[in-house]
Scaffold this motif. Structure first.
Motif, PDB file in Angstrom:
ATOM      1  N   MET A  80       0.568  -1.349   0.142  1.00 47.19           N
ATOM      2  CA  MET A  80      -0.279   0.351   0.110  1.00 47.19           C
ATOM      3  C   MET A  80       0.838   1.254   0.149  1.00 47.19           C
ATOM      4  SD  MET A  80      -3.741  -0.818   2.372  1.00 47.19           S
ATOM      5  CE  MET A  80      -4.069   0.221   2.039  1.00 47.19           C
TER       6      MET A  80
ATOM      7  N   LYS B 256      -6.293  -3.832   5.530  1.00 47.86           N
ATOM      8  CA  LYS B 256      -6.367  -3.388   4.406  1.00 47.86           C
ATOM      9  C   LYS B 256      -7.499  -2.508   4.347  1.00 47.86           C
ATOM     10  CE  LYS B 256      -5.209  -4.661  -0.012  1.00 47.86           C
ATOM     11  NZ  LYS B 256      -3.797  -5.541  -1.077  1.00 47.86           N
ATOM     12  N   GLN B 257      -8.058  -4.354   4.653  1.00 50.06           N
ATOM     13  CA  GLN B 257      -9.821  -3.112   4.891  1.00 50.06           C
ATOM     14  C   GLN B 257     -10.097  -2.647   5.086  1.00 50.06           C
ATOM     15  OE1 GLN B 257     -12.747  -5.907   5.353  1.00 50.06           O
ATOM     16  NE2 GLN B 257     -14.339  -4.987   4.474  1.00 50.06           N
TER      17      GLN B 257
ATOM     18  N   GLU C 214      -7.817   0.711   3.515  1.00 50.93           N
ATOM     19  CA  GLU C 214      -8.915   1.595   1.930  1.00 50.93           C
ATOM     20  C   GLU C 214      -9.908   1.925   2.264  1.00 50.93           C
ATOM     21  OE1 GLU C 214      -9.084  -1.921   0.655  1.00 50.93           O
ATOM     22  OE2 GLU C 214      -7.534  -2.548  -0.615  1.00 50.93           O
ATOM     23  N   GLN C 215     -10.296   2.158   3.266  1.00 47.41           N
ATOM     24  CA  GLN C 215     -12.194   3.337   3.591  1.00 47.41           C
ATOM     25  C   GLN C 215     -11.473   4.301   3.650  1.00 47.41           C
ATOM     26  OE1 GLN C 215     -14.225   2.142   7.000  1.00 47.41           O
ATOM     27  NE2 GLN C 215     -12.795   1.037   7.749  1.00 47.41           N
TER      28      GLN C 215
ATOM     29  N   THR D 207      -8.077   5.915   2.488  1.00 49.42           N
ATOM     30  CA  THR D 207      -7.258   6.384   1.113  1.00 49.42           C
ATOM     31  C   THR D 207      -7.986   6.436   0.018  1.00 49.42           C
ATOM     32  OG1 THR D 207      -6.924   3.773   0.249  1.00 49.42           O
ATOM     33  CG2 THR D 207      -5.900   5.164   1.839  1.00 49.42           C
TER      34      THR D 207
END
Length: 104
Positions: A46, A96-97, A100-101, A103
């Motif tokens: 990431m 990761k989940q 991701e919210q 970014t």
């Protein structure tokens, strides 16, 4: 991208812009030793998140300021504001989940 080791002195400067994840840990903490490789893997995947880590025994000021009582604690900041705090070990897919919210 490597996980950057930070201190009380540079915490605010390093985590003040963009999306950052700070892994609060200690050398004696078993779950921290399990979480660390997961954070390392995510730092490679990431590029839009800056990954940092802070040893709470060496840097008690920041941990105390944020009320960190259990480790590992993973703190997510976006543009200097705390947007999420995750306590305990979490698998890579779950972290990761969560990241991701924040970014775009």
């Amino acid at each position: 991208m490597a996980v950057k080791e930070i201190t009380d002195a540079d915490f605010e400067e390093v985590t003040g812009k963009g999306v950052t994840l700070t892994d609060f840990w200690a050398t004696w903490c078993g779950p921290c030793k399990m979480q660390s490789p997961v954070v390392e893997q995510l730092s490679d995947e990431m590029g839009d998140v800056q990954f940092t880590k802070m040893d709470v025994d060496q840097n008690p000021e920041t941990a105390s300021h944020f009320g960190i009582m259990s480790i590992p604690t993973l703190m997510v900041k976006k543009d200097g504001e705390v947007v999420d705090t995750i306590v305990g070990y979490h698998p890579k897919d779950q972290l990761k989940q969560i990241l991701e919210q924040y970014t775009d």
